[in-house]
Design a protein around this motif. Sequence first.
Motif, PDB file in Angstrom:
ATOM      1  N   GLY A  72      -2.042   7.526   1.279  1.00  0.00           N
ATOM      2  CA  GLY A  72      -2.550   7.409   2.376  1.00  0.00           C
ATOM      3  C   GLY A  72      -4.177   6.766   2.084  1.00  0.00           C
ATOM      4  O   GLY A  72      -4.668   6.183   2.777  1.00  0.00           O
ATOM      5  N   GLU A  73      -4.408   6.586   0.851  1.00  0.00           N
ATOM      6  CA  GLU A  73      -5.716   5.233   0.626  1.00  0.00           C
ATOM      7  C   GLU A  73      -5.446   4.021   1.252  1.00  0.00           C
ATOM      8  O   GLU A  73      -6.545   3.776   1.778  1.00  0.00           O
ATOM      9  CB  GLU A  73      -6.015   5.232  -1.025  1.00  0.00           C
ATOM     10  CG  GLU A  73      -6.712   6.917  -1.557  1.00  0.00           C
ATOM     11  CD  GLU A  73      -6.918   6.625  -3.107  1.00  0.00           C
ATOM     12  OE1 GLU A  73      -7.596   7.683  -3.134  1.00  0.00           O
ATOM     13  OE2 GLU A  73      -6.309   6.063  -3.785  1.00  0.00           O
ATOM     14  N   ALA A  74      -4.673   3.137   1.053  1.00  0.00           N
ATOM     15  CA  ALA A  74      -3.938   2.599   1.516  1.00  0.00           C
ATOM     16  C   ALA A  74      -3.857   2.348   3.273  1.00  0.00           C
ATOM     17  O   ALA A  74      -4.362   1.875   3.947  1.00  0.00           O
ATOM     18  CB  ALA A  74      -2.436   2.132   0.878  1.00  0.00           C
ATOM     19  N   ARG A  75      -3.512   3.453   3.546  1.00  0.00           N
ATOM     20  CA  ARG A  75      -3.322   3.511   5.452  1.00  0.00           C
ATOM     21  C   ARG A  75      -4.730   3.589   5.276  1.00  0.00           C
ATOM     22  O   ARG A  75      -5.102   3.109   7.071  1.00  0.00           O
ATOM     23  CB  ARG A  75      -2.433   4.289   5.636  1.00  0.00           C
ATOM     24  CG  ARG A  75      -0.807   4.430   5.451  1.00  0.00           C
ATOM     25  CD  ARG A  75      -0.188   5.518   6.493  1.00  0.00           C
ATOM     26  NE  ARG A  75       0.860   5.083   5.715  1.00  0.00           N
ATOM     27  CZ  ARG A  75       2.207   5.504   4.998  1.00  0.00           C
ATOM     28  NH1 ARG A  75       1.171   6.516   4.427  1.00  0.00           N
ATOM     29  NH2 ARG A  75       3.464   5.086   5.645  1.00  0.00           N
ATOM     30  N   ALA A  76      -5.829   4.014   5.001  1.00  0.00           N
ATOM     31  CA  ALA A  76      -7.429   4.007   4.827  1.00  0.00           C
ATOM     32  C   ALA A  76      -7.549   2.939   4.855  1.00  0.00           C
ATOM     33  O   ALA A  76      -8.753   2.522   6.246  1.00  0.00           O
ATOM     34  CB  ALA A  76      -7.810   5.747   4.471  1.00  0.00           C
ATOM     35  N   VAL A  77      -7.646   2.115   3.428  1.00  0.00           N
ATOM     36  CA  VAL A  77      -7.983   0.956   4.209  1.00  0.00           C
ATOM     37  C   VAL A  77      -7.385  -0.367   5.255  1.00  0.00           C
ATOM     38  O   VAL A  77      -7.981  -0.687   5.799  1.00  0.00           O
ATOM     39  CB  VAL A  77      -7.355   0.449   2.790  1.00  0.00           C
ATOM     40  CG1 VAL A  77      -7.571  -1.176   2.375  1.00  0.00           C
ATOM     41  CG2 VAL A  77      -8.279   0.648   1.594  1.00  0.00           C
TER      42      VAL A  77
ATOM     43  N   LEU B 245      -3.687   2.463  -5.375  1.00  0.00           N
ATOM     44  CA  LEU B 245      -4.196   3.571  -4.066  1.00  0.00           C
ATOM     45  C   LEU B 245      -2.521   4.464  -3.982  1.00  0.00           C
ATOM     46  O   LEU B 245      -1.601   4.446  -4.216  1.00  0.00           O
ATOM     47  CB  LEU B 245      -3.996   2.151  -3.074  1.00  0.00           C
ATOM     48  CG  LEU B 245      -5.511   1.659  -3.224  1.00  0.00           C
ATOM     49  CD1 LEU B 245      -4.989   0.374  -1.662  1.00  0.00           C
ATOM     50  CD2 LEU B 245      -6.246   2.105  -2.941  1.00  0.00           C
ATOM     51  N   THR B 246      -2.991   5.343  -3.275  1.00  0.00           N
ATOM     52  CA  THR B 246      -1.750   6.688  -2.711  1.00  0.00           C
ATOM     53  C   THR B 246      -1.984   5.173  -1.832  1.00  0.00           C
ATOM     54  O   THR B 246      -1.554   5.306  -1.254  1.00  0.00           O
ATOM     55  CB  THR B 246      -2.834   7.655  -3.232  1.00  0.00           C
ATOM     56  OG1 THR B 246      -3.581   7.450  -1.709  1.00  0.00           O
ATOM     57  CG2 THR B 246      -3.515   8.208  -4.024  1.00  0.00           C
TER      58      THR B 246
END
Length: 55
Positions: free
Chosen positions: A23-28, A20-21
């Motif tokens: 940003g993707e990890a924070r969204a998760v 994950l990037t």
Amino acid sequence: MDQALLWQQIEDHGERQPLLTLGEARAVVALLRREGSPAADELAARLAQRLPAEE
């Protein structure tokens, strides 16, 4: 894809990309927090601890 080629790709330890990037990890983490279940809260907390602080 045949089995031999599949295992060759799995076992190839060449250049890999992150799962994950940031940003993707924070969204998760944000989505898990919205879920509100104890399991989702625990997973969100564990993931959030591993993320670097936002600047």
